[in-house]
Design a protein around this motif. Structure first.
Motif, short mmCIF file in Angstrom:
data_model
loop_
_atom_site.label_atom_id
_atom_site.label_comp_id
_atom_site.label_asym_id
_atom_site.label_seq_id
_atom_site.Cartn_x
_atom_site.Cartn_y
_atom_site.Cartn_z
N ALA A 290 53.80 -168.71 55.33
CA ALA A 290 54.84 -168.02 54.29
C ALA A 290 55.89 -167.08 55.00
O ALA A 290 56.87 -167.19 54.51
N MET A 291 55.54 -166.78 56.39
CA MET A 291 56.73 -166.15 57.03
C MET A 291 57.46 -166.97 57.83
O MET A 291 58.84 -166.74 58.31
N LEU A 292 57.48 -168.32 57.84
CA LEU A 292 58.19 -169.20 58.52
C LEU A 292 59.63 -169.37 57.88
O LEU A 292 60.55 -169.67 58.55
N LYS A 293 59.71 -169.35 56.47
CA LYS A 293 60.89 -169.34 55.83
C LYS A 293 61.82 -168.22 56.42
O LYS A 293 61.29 -167.03 56.32
N PRO A 294 63.13 -168.48 56.73
CA PRO A 294 63.81 -167.55 56.98
C PRO A 294 64.37 -166.44 55.97
O PRO A 294 64.24 -166.62 54.80
N PHE A 295 64.37 -165.23 56.61
CA PHE A 295 64.79 -164.27 55.49
C PHE A 295 66.46 -164.11 55.41
O PHE A 295 67.06 -164.01 56.38
N GLU A 296 67.07 -163.82 54.45
CA GLU A 296 68.58 -163.74 54.30
C GLU A 296 68.71 -162.00 54.30
O GLU A 296 68.34 -161.57 53.03
N VAL A 297 69.12 -161.59 55.28
CA VAL A 297 69.35 -160.16 55.44
C VAL A 297 71.05 -159.98 55.57
O VAL A 297 71.53 -160.25 56.72
N ARG B 112 57.08 -161.50 49.89
CA ARG B 112 56.72 -162.71 50.54
C ARG B 112 55.24 -162.69 50.72
O ARG B 112 54.47 -163.83 50.34
N LEU B 113 54.83 -161.49 51.26
CA LEU B 113 53.19 -161.66 51.60
C LEU B 113 52.27 -161.36 50.15
O LEU B 113 51.53 -162.14 50.16
N VAL C 61 46.33 -156.98 54.98
CA VAL C 61 45.90 -157.59 53.58
C VAL C 61 44.53 -157.74 53.50
O VAL C 61 43.62 -157.91 54.58
N LEU C 62 43.73 -157.03 52.61
CA LEU C 62 42.55 -156.90 52.10
C LEU C 62 41.92 -158.23 51.36
O LEU C 62 42.57 -158.54 50.44
N LEU C 63 40.71 -158.81 51.89
CA LEU C 63 40.25 -160.27 51.52
C LEU C 63 38.71 -159.76 50.95
O LEU C 63 37.92 -159.96 51.68
N PRO C 64 38.81 -159.37 49.83
CA PRO C 64 37.31 -158.86 49.20
C PRO C 64 36.39 -160.25 49.23
O PRO C 64 36.94 -161.29 48.79
N GLY C 65 35.15 -160.15 49.56
CA GLY C 65 34.16 -161.04 49.49
C GLY C 65 34.54 -162.05 50.54
O GLY C 65 33.55 -163.19 50.55
N VAL C 66 35.27 -161.87 51.58
CA VAL C 66 35.40 -163.13 52.54
C VAL C 66 34.75 -162.61 53.67
O VAL C 66 34.86 -161.32 54.20
N VAL D 112 47.59 -156.50 49.36
CA VAL D 112 48.45 -156.22 50.72
C VAL D 112 48.89 -154.87 50.66
O VAL D 112 49.32 -154.34 49.58
N ALA D 113 49.04 -154.24 51.88
CA ALA D 113 49.43 -152.85 51.73
C ALA D 113 50.41 -152.75 52.86
O ALA D 113 50.12 -153.31 54.13
#
Length: 623
Positions: free
Chosen positions: A296-303, A254-255, A275-280, A265-266
């Motif tokens: 992006a995290m707001l949508k529920p996860f189906e587990v 998702r990330l 999350v690394l943002l090069p140049g920012v 993302v690591a």
């Protein structure tokens, strides 16, 4: 390896049927050596797969050192077997020398992997292992051609048969060596990937992230986001770690799917991602990226058939404003993340004001988590006694921190730091568990003493606290009424509804509840009548001056009267002399604690103090 079979074949005299039989016997023996070498290679591959742990530990654990010694012993044994063969034929000598060069290159490659020098190992593979492999193939081809010429010139069928067998063996072994090398190359690539990636999610790990941060810094600028999943522990505790792992495996893509070109993302471990943002380099751009990931995290996860909504707290640090190396950026993004978690803002950019520009405080913020995990924290116990009879009623558990570099650190310094960084909950869990263990020890020694534990505002708002308390009471088999949870007026007023829910659940367990520092916080009389508490604790700021200040004496007597009218026990802290103790007893106070009774002491010293006091059998509070 298959090369050993060829060396065996070249060392066998060709000229008779007996030579063929000897060749077969020798080949079988060499195949055993090949199996040994494969085991050595497998051990080296396992060593490569553990490189990330070795580098994070800044040294090799004893188990890895032992494995490396076993690898060296295996290689030495193989070399000794080679020296015992007769290298009379120049082509055989050439094959043996090529093999030894190839073996030395691969050995160097494994040594570098064992030292955590991944990039150097890759260079050895490219510039040493690959060329020596090519040379070995050339030597094998030359030996094969030699045997073919012997076959054309020979007149003896046995000799021809032997030479043909040797030539065919050389060709077959060449193919096997090529296959073995390809397998080993794939294993090396797999080990290199595993050393730099998280096994559960497949994302880059902390080691790879550090390299990426260095590259971004070299390129001129970068921002680093640290994401910690909120209430992930509740998923593990409620559903189990299997569900927690499934959730992490869904969070990772998702990330990743919401990143832009060049962003990385690591997974750092547990429920922490980066999350690394090069140049920012602009805080506004960082905030926009954080909002994108948050959405992006707001949508529920189906587990496992369940729909779970999981949010994250995000902290950011920028190069060069907040640090000029990966460690500083990770550390300060971590502080910003805990600031966001503590303030429930969801996102925060590191501000030097968060640590009051105090390098010591910044260091302690990073060290406190390790201090909790590594046993640097411990408890002292300050007795509470009956204000009239002097009988010992129990003790208050007070946490201390023995820092390996800074020595003993006062609670006034690190407890606010724990609250600020979001570590107050694990700190509370440590204090609760240690205090109940000590209470169990007193019970085992026939001392029926209560134990009091302080809970912060954040702890009081943790809906999981009652469950933790119940679990620890069951584990240590301590009756619930022997545990007192001390909470402050300020903690209650932070979120009265949520605090009331937690307090009611604690009360239902049979735990006693005490309002600590009563009179110093917000006016909480309206809430006091609704709280299921059993005790009021008068703050030391009133108690210590009650014999010299008429106003403080009135406040103390009024508080005692209020408590008695509400059916509550009243405890006074900060009793430092006999006159204060006598005044409190006369006012009707139930219990006292303070330096006049005893300073906070270690568990073993408390036991000595308790034995001495009971031997004296005092009738009034005494030192």
């Amino acid at each position: 390896m298959a090369v050993l079979m060829l060396v065996a074949a070249l060392a066998v005299p060709a000229g008779s049927a007996l030579a063929i039989t000897e060749l077969q016997t020798e080949a079988a023996h060499r195949n055993e050596l090949r199996a040994l070498l494969l085991r050595v290679e497998n051990a080296a591959w396992q060593q490569n797969a553990l490189q990330s742990r070795a580098m994070l530990a800044k040294g090799l654990p004893p188990a890895l050192l032992q494995a490396r010694e076993q690898i060296d012993a295996a290689v030495d044994a193989i070399g000794t077997n080679f020296s015992q063969r007769d290298p009379g034929d120049p082509r055989a000598i050439a094959v043996q020398e090529a093999f030894l060069a190839y073996d030395a290159a691969t050995d160097r490659e494994f040594d570098l992997l064992a030292e955590g020098e991944l990039l150097a190992a890759e260079r050895v593979d490219e510039y040493n292992a690959e060329p020596t492999f090519t040379a070995l193939r050339a030597a094998l081809d030359d030996a094969g051609d030699h045997y073919e010429r012997l076959a054309q010139q020979g007149s003896n069928r046995a000799r021809i048969g032997s030479v043909v067998i040797l030539a065919l063996a050389a060709c077959s072994i060449a193919g096997l060596v090529g296959q073995s090398y390809r397998i080993r190359a794939r294993a090396f690539r797999r080990a290199a990937h595993q050393a730099a990636h998280d096994a559960l999610t497949g994302l880059p790990n902390r080691l790879r992230l550090r390299d990426d941060i260095n590259a971004a810094i070299t390129a001129g600028g970068a921002a680093l986001l640290l994401i910690d999943l909120d209430r992930f522990k509740e998923v593990n505790d409620t559903l189990g770690h299997h569900y927690g792992d499934q959730l992490l495996m869904q969070v990772a893509p998702r990330l990743r799917d919401n990143l832009r070109d060049g962003e990385t993302v690591a997974r750092l471990g547990g429920d922490e991602f980066a999350v690394l943002l090069p140049g920012v380099t602009s805080p506004d751009d960082v905030a926009a990226a954080a909002a994108r990931l948050h959405d992006a995290m707001l949508k529920p996860f189906e587990v496992g058939g369940l729909s779970l909504t999981v949010t994250g707290s995000i902290g950011a640090a920028l190069y060069p404003q907040h640090g000029d190396n990966p460690d500083e950026l990770l550390q300060r993004a971590d502080i910003a993340m805990y600031t966001a978690k503590a303030k429930r803002t969801g996102f925060a950019v590191f501000d030097h004001g968060q640590d009051s520009t105090d390098p010591r405080k910044l260091t302690l913020a990073a060290d406190l988590r390790r201090g909790i995990e590594q046993g640097q924290l411990f408890l002292h116990y300050q007795p509470k006694v009956d204000a009239r009879t002097g009988d010992v009623l129990g003790a208050e558990a007070l946490v201390r921190w023995q820092h390996p570099d800074h020595g003993l650190i006062a609670p006034d310094e690190f407890i606010p730091l724990a609250e600020h960084t979001g570590l107050i909950n694990p700190l509370t869990r440590f204090v609760l568990d240690t205090a109940l263990r000590q209470c169990r020890s007193w019970l085992d020694d026939a001392h029926h003493l209560g134990i009091a534990v302080n809970v912060s505002a954040q702890g009081l708002l943790d809906l999981g606290l009652p469950g933790q308390v119940a679990d620890r009471l069951r584990y240590w088999q301590v009756p619930a009424h022997l545990l007192t949870i001390e909470i402050t007026e300020t903690a209650i007023m932070t979120d009265p509804d949520r605090a009331l829910q937690v307090v009611k659940e604690l009360h239902a367990l049979g735990v006693h509840l005490s309002i600590d520092d009563f009179g110093t916080g917000y006016s909480s009389l309206a809430y006091l009548k609704n709280l299921p508490v059993q005790e009021l604790k008068i703050d030391r700021s009133f108690v210590s001056c009650m014999t010299s200040s008429a106003r403080d004496a009135v406040i103390v007597r009024s508080t005692v009267e209020l408590g008695r009218n509400l059916g509550l026990r009243v405890v006074a802290e900060g009793v430092e002399d006999d006159a204060t103790g006598q005044a409190l007893s006369a006012a009707g106070c139930d219990a006292v604690q303070g330096y006049f009774i005893s300073r906070p002491v270690a568990a073993q010293d408390f036991d000595v103090w308790l034995h001495q006091r009971r031997a004296m059998a005092p009738t009034v509070p005494a030192r």
